[in-house]
Design an enzyme around this catalytic site. Structure first.
Site, PDB file in Angstrom:
ATOM      1  N   ASN A 154       1.976  -4.083  37.663  1.00  0.00           N
ATOM      2  CA  ASN A 154       1.275  -3.559  36.479  1.00  0.00           C
ATOM      3  C   ASN A 154       0.543  -2.243  36.770  1.00  0.00           C
ATOM      4  O   ASN A 154       0.589  -1.322  35.954  1.00  0.00           O
ATOM      5  CB  ASN A 154       0.324  -4.611  35.904  1.00  0.00           C
ATOM      6  CG  ASN A 154      -0.679  -5.125  36.903  1.00  0.00           C
ATOM      7  OD1 ASN A 154      -0.470  -5.093  38.114  1.00  0.00           O
ATOM      8  ND2 ASN A 154      -1.797  -5.627  36.407  1.00  0.00           N
ATOM      9  N   GLY A 230      -1.830 -10.523  42.695  1.00  0.00           N
ATOM     10  CA  GLY A 230      -0.796 -11.115  41.856  1.00  0.00           C
ATOM     11  C   GLY A 230      -1.260 -12.417  41.240  1.00  0.00           C
ATOM     12  O   GLY A 230      -2.468 -12.653  41.078  1.00  0.00           O
ATOM     13  N   SER A 231      -0.315 -13.269  40.932  1.00  0.00           N
ATOM     14  CA  SER A 231      -0.617 -14.498  40.203  1.00  0.00           C
ATOM     15  C   SER A 231      -1.364 -15.496  41.073  1.00  0.00           C
ATOM     16  O   SER A 231      -1.218 -15.527  42.294  1.00  0.00           O
ATOM     17  CB  SER A 231       0.671 -15.139  39.687  1.00  0.00           C
ATOM     18  OG  SER A 231       1.389 -15.740  40.745  1.00  0.00           O
ATOM     19  N   THR A 232      -2.161 -16.322  40.408  1.00  0.00           N
ATOM     20  CA  THR A 232      -2.914 -17.349  41.126  1.00  0.00           C
ATOM     21  C   THR A 232      -1.979 -18.351  41.785  1.00  0.00           C
ATOM     22  O   THR A 232      -2.233 -18.784  42.921  1.00  0.00           O
ATOM     23  CB  THR A 232      -3.877 -18.048  40.160  1.00  0.00           C
ATOM     24  OG1 THR A 232      -4.836 -17.085  39.683  1.00  0.00           O
ATOM     25  CG2 THR A 232      -4.612 -19.188  40.833  1.00  0.00           C
ATOM     26  N   VAL A 234       1.044 -17.991  43.053  1.00  0.00           N
ATOM     27  CA  VAL A 234       1.587 -17.452  44.306  1.00  0.00           C
ATOM     28  C   VAL A 234       0.473 -17.266  45.326  1.00  0.00           C
ATOM     29  O   VAL A 234       0.634 -17.555  46.518  1.00  0.00           O
ATOM     30  CB  VAL A 234       2.323 -16.125  44.046  1.00  0.00           C
ATOM     31  CG1 VAL A 234       2.778 -15.494  45.356  1.00  0.00           C
ATOM     32  CG2 VAL A 234       3.525 -16.353  43.140  1.00  0.00           C
ATOM     33  N   GLY A 235      -0.686 -16.788  44.881  1.00  0.00           N
ATOM     34  CA  GLY A 235      -1.809 -16.578  45.786  1.00  0.00           C
ATOM     35  C   GLY A 235      -2.261 -17.861  46.466  1.00  0.00           C
ATOM     36  O   GLY A 235      -2.632 -17.847  47.645  1.00  0.00           O
ATOM     37  N   GLU A 252      -6.473 -11.256  45.473  1.00  0.00           N
ATOM     38  CA  GLU A 252      -7.006 -10.843  44.165  1.00  0.00           C
ATOM     39  C   GLU A 252      -6.019 -11.331  43.124  1.00  0.00           C
ATOM     40  O   GLU A 252      -4.904 -10.833  43.017  1.00  0.00           O
ATOM     41  CB  GLU A 252      -7.155  -9.317  44.129  1.00  0.00           C
ATOM     42  CG  GLU A 252      -8.152  -8.856  43.088  1.00  0.00           C
ATOM     43  CD  GLU A 252      -7.500  -8.490  41.769  1.00  0.00           C
ATOM     44  OE1 GLU A 252      -7.542  -9.332  40.840  1.00  0.00           O
ATOM     45  OE2 GLU A 252      -6.944  -7.388  41.664  1.00  0.00           O
ATOM     46  N   CYS A 286      -5.090  -7.802  35.098  1.00  0.00           N
ATOM     47  CA  CYS A 286      -5.795  -9.020  35.486  1.00  0.00           C
ATOM     48  C   CYS A 286      -7.189  -9.078  34.879  1.00  0.00           C
ATOM     49  O   CYS A 286      -7.738 -10.156  34.668  1.00  0.00           O
ATOM     50  CB  CYS A 286      -5.869  -9.141  37.003  1.00  0.00           C
ATOM     51  SG  CYS A 286      -6.711  -7.754  37.805  1.00  0.00           S
TER      52      CYS A 286
END
Length: 485
Positions: A154, A230-232, A234-235, A252, A286
């Site tokens: 993004n 990135g996404s929660t 995957v994080g 983050e 985000c």
């Protein structure tokens, strides 16, 4: 503009441009579905190659005098400006960014480079007293070694280089994995910039690829830290792996950020902040204002002001025309936004403005009568949707903010800054902006979230000194001492 042939079409940047056996992947323009070019992508084997090259190069890079590291980063900053037209072209066509967003991102990345250039000259240690006579205690920062950076699509340049630049400045080598949807502007072009700036061979690597490449990077024993944006979902997996390997990580992640409008707010200013926070870059941020919590007594006026702003926004191809909103990044994301809106409407929400999808384009949308049970309240939408939920007291509003497991950013609008600050002290978010919107970033201020929005890592300003280093205690005695045995 006609773009020249680039090495990244059939080479990887493994410390220098090298061929790879990985597949080539087309770069698809989200506004049209057209193929713009293709990029060479990496394999798991390329991760192994990059990690070895970086390990061999890191000690000499760390030993380079601080002023020489700083000069390289300053040259990188200058090159970003010199290549602004080309970088903006790819940010618009590859990522669907409108021109002003692409320009802002480039400027913010330039500021990150300038800030990182100042890091190597900062104090890197402290001296502590000792209870032992004659002992000197030094505590100092050291490079981690190799830092893996996994970046999103993004804000592909800024959100990659806010980790890459300070990691390099602190003496680390870096392996960057850009998102597949932004492999050119968020990866290959940055390799060209840093190579031209004079980063020594082997110090910086760019590995575009699929999830297996990112997984191999996270799991590699010679990669000492992962910085992931990135996404929660995957994080959380990355955090689990890093925890098991006792590896440092900075995460983050997602957000479902509240913009709170109290009963004494300036509604014109609040609606302006809300439109910017909800619709900028099609809501694909985000920090997007994803939940609009509004006091019941001012809700109708606020809703009408926000809807009026939403209906004035033009959606279209940012390369072909001047628009406010470009396309969502791909069809999967566009369908997901549409599905969240439709499910919420089926549960009783009302579409006040927008609500329509045309391919990858989605109009600026305002929803009213949104309740906490609806997906538009509970999920991170990542699209241009402003769901409005009502409250009757500050206590209820605080509870609504804290009802989300995310805790990235929030904004509070009130005529009383003292009241807003008391409110801010009771909500669990990493960043609070009073009488402003949620999408804020300043390179000199530490940035990050709480809860499912991050791992308490922080990017920016002095936080970078700690984030991209480890520490060592060295004690010195001039003469050895005799212990009891």
């Amino acid at each position: 503009m006609t773009m020249p042939t680039h090495l990244w079409e059939d080479h990887l940047y493994l410390g220098k441009w090298q061929p790879s056996n990985g597949p080539k992947t087309p770069v698809i323009e989200p506004a049209t579905g057209d193929k713009l070019t293709e990029v060479q992508t990496a394999t798991v084997e390329d991760v192994e190659r990059a990690a070895k090259i970086a390990k061999d190069a890191q000690l000499s890079w760390a030993a380079l005098p601080f002023d020489q590291k700083a000069e390289i980063l300053r040259r990188a900053a200058a090159l970003l400006k010199e290549r602004a037209e080309e970088i903006g072209y790819w940010n618009t066509r590859e990522c669907g960014s409108i021109g002003p967003k692409a320009d802002w991102e480039l400027q913010a990345t330039y500021e990150q480079a300038q800030m990182a250039a100042a890091l190597p000259m900062q104090p890197y240690g402290q001296i502590f007293p000792s209870s032992m006579p004659g002992r000197r205690n030094y505590w100092k920062r050291l490079p981690i070694g190799t830092v893996g950076v996994i970046a999103p699509w993004n804000f592909p340049i800024l959100l990659a280089m806010r980790s890459v630049f300070p990691a390099l400045g602190m003496g680390n080598c870096v392996i960057l994995k850009p998102a597949p949807d932004s492999a050119v502007c968020g990866g290959a072009l940055m390799a060209e910039v840093l190579e031209a700036a004079g980063v020594p061979e082997g110090v910086f690597h760019v590995l575009p690829g699929a999830a297996d490449v990112g997984e191999a990077l996270v799991q590699h024993p010679d990669v000492g830290m992962i910085s992931f944006t990135g996404s929660t979902a995957v994080g959380e997996k990355i955090g689990e792996t890093c925890g098991r390997m006792l590896k440092k990580c900075a995460l983050e992640l997602g957000g479902n950020n509240a913009l709170v409008v109290l009963d004494d707010a300036d509604l014109e200013a609040a609606a302006s902040s809300a439109a910017w926070g909800a619709f900028l870059h099609q809501g694909q941020i985000c920090m997007q204002a994803g939940r609009h919590l509004v006091h019941r007594s001012v809700a109708d006026k606020y809703m009408n002001k926000l809807a009026e702003r939403a209906t004035r926004l033009v959606t279209g191809d940012p390369w072909k025309q001047q628009v406010h909103l470009g396309p969502l990044i791909n069809e999967t994301q566009a369908r997901r936004v549409e599905e969240i809106v439709n499910r919420s409407v089926a549960m009783g929400a009302n579409v006040v403005a927008g609500g329509k999808r045309d391919g990858n384009f989605f109009d600026a949308t305002v929803l009213s009568n949104v309740t906490p049970e609806m997906p538009a309240f509970g999920e991170e939408i990542f699209g241009p949707v402003a769901p409005i939920t009502l409250f009757d007291s500050d206590e209820e509003a605080i509870a609504l903010v804290n009802a989300s497991p995310y805790g990235l950013a929030a904004a509070i609008h009130s005529a009383s800054t003292e009241r807003a600050q008391r409110f801010a002290e009771r909500i669990r978010v990493g960043m609070v902006h009073i009488n402003d919107q949620t999408v804020n970033n300043e390179f000199q201020v530490p940035f990050g979230g709480m809860g499912r929005s991050g791992s308490s890592g922080r990017f920016g300003g002095p936080a970078n000194l700690d984030e991209f280093t480890t520490t060592q205690w060295v004690s010195v005695m001039e003469h050895g001492i005799q212990y009891p045995f």
